[in-house]
Design a protein around this motif. Structure first.
Motif, PDB file in Angstrom:
ATOM      1  N   GLY A 138      54.552   2.069  -4.309  1.00 60.94           N
ATOM      2  CA  GLY A 138      54.904   3.427  -4.391  1.00 60.94           C
ATOM      3  C   GLY A 138      55.856   3.472  -3.613  1.00 60.94           C
ATOM      4  O   GLY A 138      56.113   3.586  -2.530  1.00 60.94           O
ATOM      5  N   ASN A 139      56.128   5.416  -4.110  1.00 56.94           N
ATOM      6  CA  ASN A 139      57.612   6.021  -2.990  1.00 56.94           C
ATOM      7  C   ASN A 139      56.606   6.588  -1.847  1.00 56.94           C
ATOM      8  O   ASN A 139      55.194   6.989  -2.318  1.00 56.94           O
ATOM      9  CB  ASN A 139      57.922   7.067  -3.767  1.00 56.94           C
ATOM     10  N   SER A 140      57.431   6.091  -0.787  1.00 58.65           N
ATOM     11  CA  SER A 140      56.486   6.925   0.570  1.00 58.65           C
ATOM     12  C   SER A 140      58.273   7.610   1.699  1.00 58.65           C
ATOM     13  O   SER A 140      58.872   6.644   1.914  1.00 58.65           O
ATOM     14  CB  SER A 140      55.753   6.503   0.815  1.00 58.65           C
ATOM     15  N   VAL A 141      57.586   8.220   2.275  1.00 59.07           N
ATOM     16  CA  VAL A 141      59.033   8.305   3.903  1.00 59.07           C
ATOM     17  C   VAL A 141      57.803   9.137   4.586  1.00 59.07           C
ATOM     18  O   VAL A 141      57.381   9.705   4.708  1.00 59.07           O
ATOM     19  CB  VAL A 141      59.409  10.470   3.204  1.00 59.07           C
ATOM     20  N   THR A 142      58.123   7.922   5.814  1.00 57.12           N
ATOM     21  CA  THR A 142      58.262   7.984   7.092  1.00 57.12           C
ATOM     22  C   THR A 142      58.865   8.839   8.004  1.00 57.12           C
ATOM     23  O   THR A 142      60.124   8.738   7.874  1.00 57.12           O
ATOM     24  CB  THR A 142      57.244   7.256   7.492  1.00 57.12           C
ATOM     25  N   GLN A 143      58.443  10.162   8.889  1.00 58.67           N
ATOM     26  CA  GLN A 143      59.306  10.625   9.905  1.00 58.67           C
ATOM     27  C   GLN A 143      59.170  10.920  10.834  1.00 58.67           C
ATOM     28  O   GLN A 143      57.400  10.336  11.240  1.00 58.67           O
ATOM     29  CB  GLN A 143      59.510  11.786   8.656  1.00 58.67           C
ATOM     30  N   MET A 144      60.256  11.045  11.352  1.00 58.87           N
ATOM     31  CA  MET A 144      59.185  10.936  13.436  1.00 58.87           C
ATOM     32  C   MET A 144      58.386  12.332  12.960  1.00 58.87           C
ATOM     33  O   MET A 144      58.570  13.403  12.759  1.00 58.87           O
ATOM     34  CB  MET A 144      61.076  11.097  14.024  1.00 58.87           C
ATOM     35  N   GLU A 145      57.139  12.273  14.614  1.00 55.17           N
ATOM     36  CA  GLU A 145      57.082  12.632  14.314  1.00 55.17           C
ATOM     37  C   GLU A 145      57.378  14.065  15.107  1.00 55.17           C
ATOM     38  O   GLU A 145      58.417  13.973  16.303  1.00 55.17           O
ATOM     39  CB  GLU A 145      55.421  12.427  15.427  1.00 55.17           C
ATOM     40  N   GLY A 146      56.983  15.219  14.984  1.00 54.48           N
ATOM     41  CA  GLY A 146      57.728  16.835  16.248  1.00 54.48           C
ATOM     42  C   GLY A 146      56.665  17.210  16.380  1.00 54.48           C
ATOM     43  O   GLY A 146      55.330  16.467  16.978  1.00 54.48           O
ATOM     44  N   PRO A 147      56.592  17.676  16.997  1.00 57.46           N
ATOM     45  CA  PRO A 147      58.345  19.105  17.402  1.00 57.46           C
ATOM     46  C   PRO A 147      58.977  17.719  18.368  1.00 57.46           C
ATOM     47  O   PRO A 147      58.379  17.141  19.422  1.00 57.46           O
ATOM     48  CB  PRO A 147      57.617  20.062  18.359  1.00 57.46           C
ATOM     49  N   VAL A 148      59.816  18.801  18.255  1.00 56.28           N
ATOM     50  CA  VAL A 148      61.124  17.689  18.938  1.00 56.28           C
ATOM     51  C   VAL A 148      62.002  19.329  19.775  1.00 56.28           C
ATOM     52  O   VAL A 148      62.525  20.287  18.542  1.00 56.28           O
ATOM     53  CB  VAL A 148      62.408  17.273  17.964  1.00 56.28           C
ATOM     54  N   THR A 149      62.282  19.330  20.951  1.00 59.03           N
ATOM     55  CA  THR A 149      62.462  20.361  21.872  1.00 59.03           C
ATOM     56  C   THR A 149      63.570  19.732  22.680  1.00 59.03           C
ATOM     57  O   THR A 149      63.701  18.626  23.055  1.00 59.03           O
ATOM     58  CB  THR A 149      61.625  20.852  22.740  1.00 59.03           C
ATOM     59  N   LEU A 150      64.828  20.406  22.235  1.00 59.13           N
ATOM     60  CA  LEU A 150      65.907  20.292  22.853  1.00 59.13           C
ATOM     61  C   LEU A 150      67.036  21.543  23.494  1.00 59.13           C
ATOM     62  O   LEU A 150      66.840  22.155  23.193  1.00 59.13           O
ATOM     63  CB  LEU A 150      67.161  19.252  21.795  1.00 59.13           C
ATOM     64  N   SER A 151      67.957  20.959  24.823  1.00 58.05           N
ATOM     65  CA  SER A 151      68.790  21.718  25.354  1.00 58.05           C
ATOM     66  C   SER A 151      69.377  22.065  24.299  1.00 58.05           C
ATOM     67  O   SER A 151      70.624  20.877  23.315  1.00 58.05           O
ATOM     68  CB  SER A 151      69.115  21.510  26.497  1.00 58.05           C
ATOM     69  N   GLU A 152      70.626  23.483  24.653  1.00 64.38           N
ATOM     70  CA  GLU A 152      71.513  23.498  23.321  1.00 64.38           C
ATOM     71  C   GLU A 152      72.645  22.419  24.149  1.00 64.38           C
ATOM     72  O   GLU A 152      72.764  21.735  25.139  1.00 64.38           O
ATOM     73  CB  GLU A 152      72.589  25.023  23.842  1.00 64.38           C
ATOM     74  N   GLU A 153      73.425  21.729  22.807  1.00 60.72           N
ATOM     75  CA  GLU A 153      74.598  20.765  23.557  1.00 60.72           C
ATOM     76  C   GLU A 153      73.584  19.425  23.114  1.00 60.72           C
ATOM     77  O   GLU A 153      74.910  18.517  23.440  1.00 60.72           O
ATOM     78  CB  GLU A 153      75.692  20.729  24.106  1.00 60.72           C
ATOM     79  N   ALA A 154      72.659  18.705  22.939  1.00 61.63           N
ATOM     80  CA  ALA A 154      71.851  17.649  23.029  1.00 61.63           C
ATOM     81  C   ALA A 154      73.141  17.401  22.199  1.00 61.63           C
ATOM     82  O   ALA A 154      72.241  17.677  21.260  1.00 61.63           O
ATOM     83  CB  ALA A 154      70.919  18.150  23.885  1.00 61.63           C
ATOM     84  N   PHE A 155      72.546  15.714  22.106  1.00 68.06           N
ATOM     85  CA  PHE A 155      72.273  14.860  20.760  1.00 68.06           C
ATOM     86  C   PHE A 155      70.604  14.748  20.228  1.00 68.06           C
ATOM     87  O   PHE A 155      69.924  14.164  20.873  1.00 68.06           O
ATOM     88  CB  PHE A 155      72.797  13.492  21.097  1.00 68.06           C
ATOM     89  N   LEU A 194      60.651  14.665  -6.200  1.00 66.52           N
ATOM     90  CA  LEU A 194      61.064  14.220  -5.224  1.00 66.52           C
ATOM     91  C   LEU A 194      59.744  13.953  -4.016  1.00 66.52           C
ATOM     92  O   LEU A 194      58.875  14.444  -3.597  1.00 66.52           O
ATOM     93  CB  LEU A 194      62.123  15.323  -3.690  1.00 66.52           C
ATOM     94  N   PHE A 195      59.959  12.520  -3.690  1.00 64.97           N
ATOM     95  CA  PHE A 195      58.948  12.427  -2.114  1.00 64.97           C
ATOM     96  C   PHE A 195      59.200  12.672  -0.605  1.00 64.97           C
ATOM     97  O   PHE A 195      60.198  12.474  -0.442  1.00 64.97           O
ATOM     98  CB  PHE A 195      58.719  11.085  -1.890  1.00 64.97           C
ATOM     99  N   PHE A 196      58.599  13.637   0.112  1.00 62.72           N
ATOM    100  CA  PHE A 196      59.349  14.549   1.155  1.00 62.72           C
ATOM    101  C   PHE A 196      58.443  13.544   2.378  1.00 62.72           C
ATOM    102  O   PHE A 196      56.982  13.041   2.485  1.00 62.72           O
ATOM    103  CB  PHE A 196      58.873  15.665   1.289  1.00 62.72           C
ATOM    104  N   GLY A 197      58.718  13.409   3.317  1.00 64.26           N
ATOM    105  CA  GLY A 197      58.278  13.166   4.486  1.00 64.26           C
ATOM    106  C   GLY A 197      57.693  14.427   5.378  1.00 64.26           C
ATOM    107  O   GLY A 197      57.391  15.153   4.786  1.00 64.26           O
TER     108      GLY A 197
END
Lengths: 112, 113
Positions: free
Chosen positions: B1-18, B101-104
């Motif tokens: 079947g269809n599925s989407v696997t997404q990176m677990e969060g949360p993600v905290t970044l400083s401004e201007e980070a990649f 749509l199938f969502f992460g």
């Protein structure tokens, strides 16, 4: 052009009641889909309507139903509400799925 | 079947980070792939899309490339801003006629000044 409009924005209902949510798609979009968003289950597909016909249905009980009118506006109905039905209900419309879907701001349903 | 696997969060970044948010999918054939963003109290906004292998979707400094060989569609941005703080969802539409749509699970990004 106007976006997807969902009404009402907020609803509070009591267990056992029923509720009807409304969605007006972007003009010209004939496909309207509904999604349920909860913290535990994420975004889940409810059903899709195209030209007044239900074309696709997700894995939800029969208490969840919908319809689409000749002007493409859609309604979804939930009968015999349960606490677990508390969620953000999102409507999306599209001309063709490959090109993306436009979502409304949602209806926040709280069942008490 | 269809599925989407997404990176677990949360993600905290400083401004201007990649920023990189990983997304992989399972589907038969060649699905269409999307990234949606959700700001607090709002619905979903389409951020970018790709409809075939090797396509690169881009918008507002965000990019994602449809990689068939790795079944991935990772989201990247070179320099994030505080205004990018939101929840990001990867999604797919399979190549059947069904318009669903199938969502992460979504990744919450917070950018701090």
């Amino acid at each position: 052009k106007a976006g997807v409009t969902q009404t009402p924005r907020y609803l509070i209902k009591t267990r056992g009641q029923q509720v009807t949510l409304s969605c007006s798609p972007i003009s010209g979009h004939r496909s309207v889909s509904w999604y349920q968003q909860t913290p535990g289950q994420g975004l889940q597909f409810l059903f899709e309507y195209f030209s007044e016909t239900q074309r696709n249905k997700g894995n939800f009980p029969g208490r969840f139903s919908g319809r689409q009118f000749s002007n493409s506006r859609s309604e979804m109905n939930v009968s015999t509400l349960e606490l677990g039905d508390s969620a953000l209900y999102l409507c999306a419309s599209t001309l063709s799925g490959e090109y993306g879907y436009t979502f409304g701001s949602g209806t926040r349903l709280t069942v008490v | 079947g269809n599925s989407v696997t997404q990176m677990e969060g949360p993600v905290t970044l400083s401004e201007e980070a990649f920023l990189t948010i990983n997304c992989t999918y399972t589907a038969t054939g060649y699905p269409s792939l999307f990234w949606y963003v959700q700001y607090p109290g709002e619905g979903l906004q389409l951020l970018l899309k790709a409809t075939k292998a090797d396509d690169k979707g881009s918008n507002k400094g965000f990019e994602a490339t449809y990689r068939k060989e790795t079944t991935s569609f990772h989201l990247e941005k070179g320099s994030v801003q505080v205004s990018d703080s939101a929840v990001y969802f990867c999604a797919l539409k399979d190549q059947t006629g069904a318009n669903n749509l199938f969502f992460g699970t979504g990744t919450r990004l917070t950018v701090i000044p």
